[in-house]
Design a protein around this motif. Structure first.
Motif: not given
Length: 247
Positions: A15, A17-18, A20-21
């Motif tokens: 995703t 978000d994943e 990005f982190r």
């Protein structure tokens, strides 16, 4: 090798978000290869948006306005603090004056009574205007006052005034802060009028309206303080260069 290949097959399932982190983690540990794999495997999408030239101008104007307001409000806040402290200086002077009066009078009394007693005398020494009564209270005899005491107190007050370095220091600090704030605002005003054909207050109202009250409260000082021409031009040039690069 198999673990990498296995992980590689999962890159397209991450995703946003994943991804990005994981990218932040990779860069923070110095794993540039992993960061590149995360970026390269990121799905690419096509968007329809407003004219980029318009969007970039809005974003640039917003960033410039926010940065300028933060810088300006910091100086205006310190300016208000200095002015508030300057207003308390006379009250502080009164407290200090009372304290040196009390210290001098107590020392004078102790010395007078000691010398009077050593001379074998009884009662209050001459020239002392305060007399303690049996109930512990004091009465004042103005006619018995020693004129030398009044002169000594006046001399102490003069020394206190000469030794008080706070008023000139606060005055200098207030002047410097007013010059800095005025230079920032005047440079921003020139930038807005020359580059954007807009009044600076309009940009502040759009992107940082709460700052308007502080600016209005210092309006006269910001507009009329004779800020250094060099400082104004340097700030104006910096704002113009930022605008040209972005817009």
């Amino acid at each position: 090798m198999s673990s990498k290949n296995g992980l590689g097959r999962l890159y397209d399932r991450l995703t946003p978000d994943e991804r990005f982190r994981l990218d932040v983690e990779a860069v923070s540990r110095g794993d540039e290869a992993e960061s590149r794999r995360l970026v390269d495997s990121c799905p690419r999408k096509t968007y329809t948006q407003n004219d980029d030239a318009f969007v970039r101008r809005c974003e640039a104007a917003k960033d410039i306005t926010l940065c300028l307001c933060i810088d300006l409000l910091g100086r205006l806040g310190r300016l208000d603090a200095v002015r508030a402290l300057r207003e308390t200086l006379p009250y502080g002077r009164t407290v200090f004056t009372n304290e040196i009066h009390t210290a001098y009078l107590q020392g004078h009394e102790a010395g007078s009574r000691y010398a009077w007693a050593r001379a074998g005398k009884e009662g209050d020494p001459p020239g002392w205007m305060f007399r303690e009564l049996e109930d512990g209270s004091f009465e004042t005899d103005e006619e018995a006052a020693d004129p030398a005491i009044e002169k000594a107190l006046e001399a102490l007050e003069k020394r206190l005034e000469e030794a008080d370095i706070m008023p000139p220091l606060f005055e200098k600090l207030e002047h410097e802060l007013a010059l800095e704030a005025a230079a920032i605002w005047q440079a921003f005003t020139l930038f807005c009028r020359e580059e954007l054909a807009l009044e600076p207050e309009k940009l502040v109202k759009v992107w940082m309206e709460p700052a308007l009250s502080a600016i209005e409260a210092h309006r006269e000082a910001l507009d009329k303080t004779r800020a250094g021409r060099k400082e104004v031009e340097e700030c104006r040039h910096t704002l113009g260069e930022v605008w040209k690069r972005v817009a």
